[in-house]
Design a protein around this motif. Sequence first.
Motif, short mmCIF file in Angstrom:
data_model
loop_
_atom_site.label_atom_id
_atom_site.label_comp_id
_atom_site.label_asym_id
_atom_site.label_seq_id
_atom_site.Cartn_x
_atom_site.Cartn_y
_atom_site.Cartn_z
N SER B 48 92.84 -43.55 20.00
CA SER B 48 92.16 -42.50 19.23
C SER B 48 90.96 -43.06 18.48
CB SER B 48 93.12 -41.88 18.22
OG SER B 48 94.25 -41.37 18.87
N ASP B 178 92.82 -36.02 23.33
CA ASP B 178 93.65 -37.08 22.73
C ASP B 178 95.10 -36.63 22.71
OD1 ASP B 178 94.75 -39.12 21.33
OD2 ASP B 178 93.43 -38.98 19.58
N GLU B 179 95.85 -37.11 23.68
CA GLU B 179 97.27 -36.75 23.82
C GLU B 179 97.47 -35.25 23.65
OE1 GLU B 179 100.03 -39.41 22.18
OE2 GLU B 179 98.53 -40.92 21.68
MG LIG Z 1 96.11 -41.56 18.82
#
Ligand SMILES: [Mg+2]
Lengths: 307, 328
Positions: B48, B178-179
């Motif tokens: 991230s 992001d995920e």
């Molecule tokens: Mg992350």
Amino acid sequence: MIRFVAIRVARACLTILLVVTFAFVVLRLSGDPALLIMSPDAPAEAIAAFRHAYGLDRPIWQQYLHYFGAIMHGDLGQSMRDGRPALSLVAERIPATLVLTVTALVLKVGIGIPAGIFAALHRRGWIDRAVMALATAGFTVPSFVLGLVLVLVFSVQLRWLPSGGQESWRSVILPVITLGAGGAAILARFTRSAMLEVLGQPYIRAASAKGLPWGAVVRRHALPNAAIPTVTIVGFMVGSLIAGAVVVESVFSWPGVGRLLVIAVSNRDLAVVQTILLLVASTMVMSNLVVDLLYGVLDPRLRAVHK
Amino acid sequence: MGLIDPDLIRIEGLSVAFGGVPALLGIDLSVATGETLGLVGESGCGKSVTWLAALGLLPGSAAVSGSVRLDGQELVGAPVSVLERMRGGRVAMIFQDPASALNPVHRIGRQVGEAVSLHRGLSGAAARAETRRLLDEVGIPDAGGRMAAYPHEMSGGQNQRVMIAMALAGRPELLVADEPTTALDVTIQAQILDLLRRLRREHGMALVLISHDLGVVGEMCERVCVMYAGRIVEEARTEALFEAPLHPYTRGLAGALPPISGPRRRLTAIPGRVPEPWAMPPGCAFAPRCPERIEACDAAVPALRGNALRGDAPQGDARRVACIRAAA
Ligand SMILES: [Mg+2]
Ligand SMILES: Nc1ncnc2c1ncn2[C@@H]1O[C@H](COP(=O)(O)OP(=O)(O)OP(=O)(O)O)[C@@H](O)[C@H]1O
């Protein structure tokens, strides 16, 4: 929604009832007004007559029922000092108190909230440190100390401002500062931590990620969320508009409700004390009610729960 | 710069430290126009932070150095106005937990509409119509009606669709996800991944998919970067990576994958823990956990060697690994 409001209103009434009852019992048990109001060497018959006139010779539960019945008809009793209706005695003091407390509230909100927001936005910078240092000082110093210091400096030494009385608008300045400083400090600290909490939330980063300028992120996304907890504190302050100035009114000999309360308590002027307490409880409860309703406006998650 | 650069975004030597503690230790990474890149690694390895740094979204306490160029324009240290135009406009990002990435006090129509008016200059009825079209495009049923809903009135999957609609509002060339499915149920996960795949195809955007899950990345991406403790340890085309993972860490991740038919689960099978940033081993950061460790592993941090994705190397050959025992 209607059910929610109804429950809140019922709870508010119950709170007021409890306060009134508690005050009634404590006041009756804690001393004999007749002995205080009449001179101690008054003849026994005069004291007995006084007791009889105010119903003090009856059992306490009868007094309570009588008192309660009278309240329901809007009769809050007479002052034992001068026999005038307690309600009008209190009512004529309210404007003077509101002049102080409302101005002080404007000061608290107008300085405390922006200072807190500003500090949070400049976290760990010198502005933040300065605001926090001031705020810590602001609520550590008791208001009577602050009041006395202000009087010493601005009335006694510099002779800029009057130390008491109610002659001109200049008499308002010192009491209002004394009254507002602590609240502004509390609001600044509280707003700052509410803002910091909100600024750390993922939706703030997400709002930045979509390209919003920082100012818009703060205005549209951070402030509305930080307002939710801050409203509680402001609500408390609104709730203490009537009762919050007892100390300051005494320091500055300001003829408001607070000073009347001090006098009435020391005289055991039961009807006046009870009337003030009823008024204070009602404002607190009312402002709590408004805060609860405002929550629903500010936070859609609560609105859903109440439906 | 100057030469024709096939890369949309090129990250070079990107390092990030929080209060002197390094989180990212020199990342080299590029994404070509329309490409799908996967970024995998255990929690805390800096996936991230890499993209938050690239978009300038880290807090002021983060020290960022290195270079991130979008079409040749440097973003590290760029003026705020440049970053704001780029965010959501050329590069959009969606996050792990959609419920908390949406503002709880605003209606979703307003939140998507905000991006629409920001990047498309629309307002009033035109903005509302476009907002509705976007919500429709990401598969929100009754899009017009749902515009008045608040995030808490929608499911996690629906909220992620809203986030995606918001990201599409600026017609980005790159979407960093992001995920995007970590917080969702398995069936919803598959739907969101399908949606991302479809949108990528239809819009021709590049996609960076950040994930814990090598399996998800393998299904979605053409190329994969494996990160460990703030560094990229292996980069390869997806098939090559699955066929012959070169780094023992990648092998560990791949070994942790459940059989293809089985349920997906988190990567937990590599014994040991990621070293804390303030207690990095002197050599390879993975050495303490590595089954193939030799003495030389502790001598120095292994360089990421191989032919990186450059204009001069055919894409199929792109392969880099940071392990002294692997011949790249
Ligand atoms: Mg992350
Ligand atoms: N704002 C911050 N302040 C301090 N440290 C941070 C901050 N953001 C991230 N870090 C640190 O940077 C490192 C990398 O974090 P990052 O969020 O990039 O990991 P990740 O690979 O995305 O992990 P996850 O899979 O859990 O999301 C972590 O050690 C984390 O503690």
